[in-house]
Write an enzyme that holds these catalytic residues in place. Structure first.
Site, PDB file in Angstrom:
ATOM      1  CB  SER A  70      38.533 -22.433   5.581  1.00  0.00           C
ATOM      2  OG  SER A  70      37.606 -22.586   4.697  1.00  0.00           O
ATOM      3  CG  ASP A 342      33.187 -27.871   9.216  1.00  0.00           C
ATOM      4  OD1 ASP A 342      32.960 -28.048   7.928  1.00  0.00           O
ATOM      5  OD2 ASP A 342      34.298 -27.179   9.594  1.00  0.00           O
ATOM      6  CG  HIS A 345      35.524 -26.654   5.981  1.00  0.00           C
ATOM      7  ND1 HIS A 345      35.205 -26.105   6.932  1.00  0.00           N
ATOM      8  CD2 HIS A 345      36.152 -25.744   5.103  1.00  0.00           C
ATOM      9  CE1 HIS A 345      35.255 -24.877   6.844  1.00  0.00           C
ATOM     10  NE2 HIS A 345      36.133 -24.466   5.680  1.00  0.00           N
TER      11      HIS A 345
END
Length: 383
Positions: A70, A342, A345
């Site tokens: 991610s 978040d 990240h």
């Protein structure tokens, strides 16, 4: 024919070497002898590929191929049956198009900035591109949120054909391969103690296991003619809002138990890559310690312009680390003041700094033995 064969083979190459899960502000430095000036994401106008106008007539590398999780997913998971998706606002609200793209950030991710440095357009997601050769010839992003070094589904594809035509082999050898993977082996496996793994493997033993797997995967890429590789270390997830919440950090102090494991793994990976580089002829493989680069930002946050270091911009709970970012109302107004977007990240602003350090160590030395800019400069230098 050569290009079509290249695209077909490189797709098999990536998915056989790194199997994917089925589900799951600062101003840039001036233009130098290598690399274009990089516009910020907030100043760009909306277009299907906002980076297109920054493409050099002669890119510093013909293509950029991205393999990872991610941290560099640009939309692969939008097409997978998984909850690990960033295809809704407020994700992407500060991106060039001001729309969610599948990037786990409020804006750009590091490989977006690096693509511009190389003189390339933003690299499309493997599952999100149109399938036209011209959309893939400058590279493909195979990253998928949830991917890890360890994968045991048995669903991987096998590479069964040789490269064939010399033009395709030359293109691969001149391209840059960016590898950012391994954090999910901790988040979803070791730290959760799946299958009692923490009692079976001490952290150092587990780290050696991960490094050995990655070593073989890098050799697989080399055997298929990849020569220029950027291998990213793991970030300080012990400072991520999720673990500050889970481990009940009182004053936003990082969880040293977790960070110590990451430091050990990065040490092992750096040593492994140095050793591997000496053995693989004509290769330029660099290790970039994103832990060091990230800790420099955390420890000197005021110098970088950040005033919120432990709380995420978007989420719920203490440090916004309990519940993931789900809706615009959960997000802060100005993410540029935040280090974390978040639970796990970083923000676009942090990604820009990390990309600067990978490119030319603008803020702090990150890559060893040299920066990506130095790798390309050496390759382009006439004999």
């Amino acid at each position: 024919m050569e290009v079509s064969l290249f695209v077909f083979l490189i797709s098999i190459l990536i998915f056989s070497t790194f199997p994917q899960p089925a589900a799951l502000r600062n101003p840039q430095d001036p233009v130098s002898s290598i690399g274009p000036a990089i516009p910020s994401s907030s100043s760009s106008t909306a277009s299907p590929n906002p980076a297109a106008r920054s493409v050099l007539q002669t890119p510093l590398a013909p293509a950029l191929f991205v393999i990872g999780d991610s941290s560099v997913d640009c939309g692969t998971n939008n097409f997978l049956g998984t909850l690990a998706r960033a295809d809704r606002l407020p994700y992407g609200r500060d991106f060039d198009t001001q729309q969610p793209t599948g990037r786990f950030s409020n804006g750009r991710i590091p490989v977006d900035y690096l693509a511009l440095r190389l003189g390339l357009p933003f690299v499309p997601s493997y599952l999100g591109q149109s399938g036209r050769v011209e959309d893939m010839i400058h590279g493909v992003n195979y990253a998928s949120a949830g991917a890890g070094i360890i994968f045991t589904s048995g669903s991987e594809l096998k590479f069964t054909r040789s490269m064939g035509e010399q033009a395709a082999a030359d293109l691969i050898s001149s391209s840059v391969f960016y590898i950012s993977i391994g954090i999910n082996d901790y988040i979803h496996y070791y730290l959760r103690n799946v299958s009692d793994v923490r009692n079976l493997y001490l952290p150092w033993t587990f780290n050696q296991f991960l490094a050995s797997l990655l070593r073989q995967q890098i050799k697989n890429l080399y055997n298929l003619n990849a020569r220029q590789m950027v291998v990213m270390g793991l970030p300080p997830i012990g400072c991520a809002p999720h673990y500050l919440w889970q481990y009940k950090s009182t004053d936003g102090e990082c969880i040293e138990e977790i960070n110590n494991m990451i430091v050990e793994l990065n040490f092992g990976m750096r040593y492994m890559i140095e050793e591997l580089s000496r053995k693989l002829r004509y290769s330029s493989i660099i290790f970039c310690d994103v832990f060091e680069s990230s800790m420099d930002i955390l420890n000197n946050h005021e110098r970088y312009g950040f005033n919120v270091t432990s709380e995420a911009c978007c989420g719920l709970g203490k440090y916004k680390g309990w519940i993931m970012c789900l809706a615009p109302d959960m997000a802060c107004r100005n993410a540029s003041n935040y280090i974390w977007w978040d639970q796990f990240h970083p923000t676009d602003a942090v990604n820009a700094i990390l990309a600067d350090n990978i490119w030319n160590s603008l803020h702090t030395k990150t890559c060893y033995p040299k920066s990506l800019k130095d790798v390309l400069a050496k390759r382009r230098r006439p004999n």
